[in-house]
Design a protein around this motif. Sequence first.
Motif, mmCIF file in Angstrom:
data_model
loop_
_atom_site.group_PDB
_atom_site.id
_atom_site.type_symbol
_atom_site.label_atom_id
_atom_site.label_comp_id
_atom_site.label_asym_id
_atom_site.label_seq_id
_atom_site.Cartn_x
_atom_site.Cartn_y
_atom_site.Cartn_z
ATOM 1 N N LEU A 187 -15.268 64.369 92.345
ATOM 2 C CA LEU A 187 -15.649 65.701 92.668
ATOM 3 C C LEU A 187 -15.819 66.899 91.257
ATOM 4 C CD1 LEU A 187 -16.446 66.651 95.381
ATOM 5 C CD2 LEU A 187 -14.920 64.552 95.266
ATOM 6 N N ARG A 188 -14.793 66.571 90.145
ATOM 7 C CA ARG A 188 -14.686 67.787 89.252
ATOM 8 C C ARG A 188 -15.190 66.699 87.951
ATOM 9 N NH1 ARG A 188 -9.800 71.479 87.138
ATOM 10 N NH2 ARG A 188 -10.472 71.426 84.619
ATOM 11 N N LEU A 233 -18.174 69.997 90.512
ATOM 12 C CA LEU A 233 -18.394 70.742 91.807
ATOM 13 C C LEU A 233 -17.297 71.649 92.091
ATOM 14 C CD1 LEU A 233 -19.723 67.622 94.013
ATOM 15 C CD2 LEU A 233 -21.116 69.746 92.790
ATOM 16 N N ALA A 234 -16.191 71.472 91.458
ATOM 17 C CA ALA A 234 -15.063 72.512 91.716
ATOM 18 C C ALA A 234 -13.932 72.350 90.523
ATOM 19 C CB ALA A 234 -14.368 71.806 93.004
ATOM 20 N N ALA A 285 -9.827 70.767 93.489
ATOM 21 C CA ALA A 285 -10.156 69.558 94.632
ATOM 22 C C ALA A 285 -9.087 68.612 94.628
ATOM 23 C CB ALA A 285 -11.425 68.798 94.218
ATOM 24 N N ILE A 294 -11.211 71.521 98.931
ATOM 25 C CA ILE A 294 -12.140 71.982 97.805
ATOM 26 C C ILE A 294 -12.249 73.490 97.749
ATOM 27 C CG2 ILE A 294 -14.297 71.446 98.905
ATOM 28 C CD1 ILE A 294 -14.864 70.109 95.908
ATOM 29 N N THR A 342 -15.502 75.816 96.095
ATOM 30 C CA THR A 342 -16.576 75.534 95.402
ATOM 31 C C THR A 342 -17.498 76.710 95.718
ATOM 32 O OG1 THR A 342 -17.977 73.959 94.829
ATOM 33 C CG2 THR A 342 -17.791 73.998 97.225
ATOM 34 N N LYS A 344 -22.977 74.502 96.650
ATOM 35 C CA LYS A 344 -22.511 73.252 96.058
ATOM 36 C C LYS A 344 -21.675 72.680 97.455
ATOM 37 C CE LYS A 344 -21.764 74.365 91.352
ATOM 38 N NZ LYS A 344 -20.557 74.284 90.248
ATOM 39 N N CYS A 356 -20.426 68.576 97.988
ATOM 40 C CA CYS A 356 -18.764 68.363 98.320
ATOM 41 C C CYS A 356 -18.884 67.443 99.448
ATOM 42 C CB CYS A 356 -18.051 69.434 98.416
ATOM 43 S SG CYS A 356 -18.069 70.499 96.612
ATOM 44 N N GLN A 396 -20.266 63.656 98.971
ATOM 45 C CA GLN A 396 -19.392 62.887 97.833
ATOM 46 C C GLN A 396 -17.968 62.770 98.403
ATOM 47 O OE1 GLN A 396 -20.591 61.472 95.369
ATOM 48 N NE2 GLN A 396 -19.016 60.464 95.020
#
Length: 975
Positions: free
Chosen positions: A818-819, A824-825, A828, A848, A850, A854, A858, A861
């Motif tokens: 995720l990161r 994305l954040a 998370a 998360i 974000t 996005k 998230c 994913q």
Amino acid sequence: MKNFLILICALLTFASCSKKYEEVKGDMSQTRIYTLKNGLKVYLSVNKEEPRIQTFIAVRTGSKNDPAETTGLAHYLEHLMFKGTAKFGVTDPEAEAPLLDDIEARYEKYRKLTDPEARRQAYHEIDSVSQLAAQYFIPNEYDKLMSAIGAEGTNAYTSEDVTCYTEDIPSNEIENWAKIQSDRFQNMVIRGFHTELEAVYEEYNIHLTSDIDKLFTAMSAKLYPNHPYGTQTTIGTQEHLKNPSITNIKEYFKKWYVPNNVAICMAGDFDPDETIAIIEKYFGEWQPSTDADGKVAPVEQPSFPELAPITAPIDTTVIGLEAETIWLGWRFDEAKSLQSDTLQVIESMLSNGTAGLIDLDINQQMKMLEAWGGAMASMDYSMFLLAGTPREGQTLDEVRALLLAEIEKLKKGEFSDDLLPSVINNLKLQYYNALENNRSRANMFVQSFVNGTPWEQEVKLLDRLEGMTKEQIVAFANRHFQNNYVAVYKRQGVDPTQKKIDKPQITPIPTNRDLVSDFVTEIQNSEVKPIEPKFVDFQKDLTFGNLNPLPEIQIPYIYVQNNENGRFQLSFHYDFGEESDVRYNYAAEYIDYLGTDSLTAEQLKQQFYKLACNYHISVGSRSIDVVLNGLGENMPQAVALLEHLLQNAKVDEDAYRQYIAIREKGRVDAKSDQRTNFQYLVQYGLYGPYNSYRNSYTAQQLAQENPQELLDLLKNLSQYEHTVLYYGPMNQLDLTAALDSHMATLKSTLKPVPEGKHYTMQATPENEILIAPFDAKNIYMRMYHNEQLPWNADEAPVKALFNEYYGGGMNTIVFQELREARGLAYNAYAAYVEPSYKGDPEYYFTHIITQNDKMMDCVRQFHVILDSIPESENAFKIAKDALTKRLASQRTTKFGLINAWLYAKLRGIDYDINERIYNALPSITLNDVVRFEQERMARKPYRYIILGDEKELDMAALQQYGPVKRVTTQEVFGY
């Protein structure tokens, strides 16, 4: 003669290996301060309580040192320090290098472009080259290294004056830690740049929604005009974050990350002679900054023109969604100035949480919702803050006047003669408590180094405080607290300065989790003397007994002796709480504003503070604890004083009305805070309308309550079955005597604890979107799954290893996907949660924060890594090693032993679950973890709990995952 020569040789060998160090006579931390030839400072303090070491590596540079054209640089460099070197984080550094150079050059061109289309094209090209470089990048190898040696608390922070890197390591891993850190600090390589930049930008988005950040920024701007404290922030500007310069970052690193600008600060279980030899071995060749003659030259901090004095109040305003408040701030000298001594004392005289002027005159009397004050010391200047939040109908100007009135009392000496000596006694207690904690010790070293305060000055603080007089405090206040302050008004509303930024088009970089550098393998295969684990044995580590105040009454107690110092903690523990009667919450809050038939509320607070003891009544869902702690020598008097309050608290009708009004204003204000909204929404999503956040009285319901009945709940609390919990210096006989005043209140056979209506977690039989509104540029989201499975202790090992591998830290699947791979954040994680109470179910969640646009990336994913969990034997081995080493080196001590017993009892076991986990780890395989995840989490129904602004979200895409249930803020809060 032969033996004599051997002895002489041995002594000479020791002398050649040992290094000179500074120490201060009378230093209770017994700190040694070394300075290597290259200027590197090393602070070492031994504490043998557990086989672990808190390490800080402090670089004397922060946002104050940022170039004005690229603010936020120090903080961004902090993030990049986790990306590796030529030894780790990469498979082929020679092939990677020209691509990284290309990326650097492209960013220099990109940051100067202004045409939107040209910028989009340039960023696309950066993204393309980044993909080529990423084939050699092994993300999170630093975190793998730290996990491999059993580190905890892997992190870093940046402020105005310092960038500090933190690790808590097992005591047998000093050499591996030094080997890793020395390479990292000498040979940092900037890679994974554009995805990390997005993570930093998400951190910036969180910063934008924080009104405290706005207040601090506005206060600094007015207190420190023409100084970086006031002209630039640590996070940087939106424009600079979107136009970074790798070249500037490299120059910054070269200038400030040199040994004569760095301190290694360590506190814990080690041999200082062996440790300094290891540090010399790995850091001794680090090249310092030098002068023209090649000699080690001090790293000069930037200098700025002296700030003009503030001669009249300066007012400014910030706007945000949270409740209105006001800050007042005064500017003072640098942190190493002896002004800091006096400011510490004045802070406690005004606002110590118990018996300060603000505590008694404002908070105790409920003249506003909340007030506080405190000093903040920095390298170049310090500030002293007062802050207040208004009651309903109260203006910020009225709050300002009340705060300034307390300053006037200080200036006129209108305070008890007992206050100053009481403050000094409590500051002593705080210092003694800090010495028990490795992190607190190491943090003292960081502050001393960064601020340039001699360690002797830090050590002699208490001696200097002992000599302070009331006359000196009054004179200081009159000299420095004049109309030379800044007032920041925090008004409620929509901040017009916030700008929406569209997400960039980032191609996810590969995680390459199966790749391992030779350096990581070397650390993994290194041989260290193992640490033998020590788990809690409740029968050996705790003493169980009974108090018998009357023949028909038995009160069980659990006892742990403190043989280290004179501090104690005592708790009267009841196995029922708000689920049985929510009114205990209000009784515990209300009594804090009351006196008794012989003492006013102010006198009670003053007496507790004079004894260097404090009390609080903690009401949980299924427990109530009446807690005392402080100096053991004063415990009998403190117990008697607490019993006097509980048995003789006197109803004050006016105080009750004010309490209801204050509480109601706090409830209203809570609705304007994003984090609080999400906390309430999560409870609603997990438990439904009947949960611990919504189970509360309205103002009207409280008004209908008889306040005497609330006090009677506490007065009669001791008549229920309960357990006495004690950690302190008394022996068991003295403890019994000290509890005479408590036992004197017992009149007959104790009543069984009342039954309660338990909060019940909801199952998630099908997909559902639960969304509540909040107007912000980011969303908070959790995906929650619950099959109502009961806790199974036999599965605890595989669950613990799953969390270690999948969702807990920076070396996990969630963080990487995720990161690290997608940017994305900033925040998370995920966890499989085991219940605290026997009979409650287990559940799983992802979390998360974000940017709004996005959200769907998230969600998708998360499902990818849930439905087909990424498998890596290398990553799994690191996760298993990390968990094994942490369990082996952790120690449960002090009151923690009692808490461990309580927790085990609630879960229906009589042993330390960590021992079972540790013993089972060798036999658990990656297949076991994958099978567990696939059975419990993959392709399961989820409740998507989202706090956000629907106008900014892709609701059509979200609805494909399930029906949407919209709940209002009123439904979430219950009012």
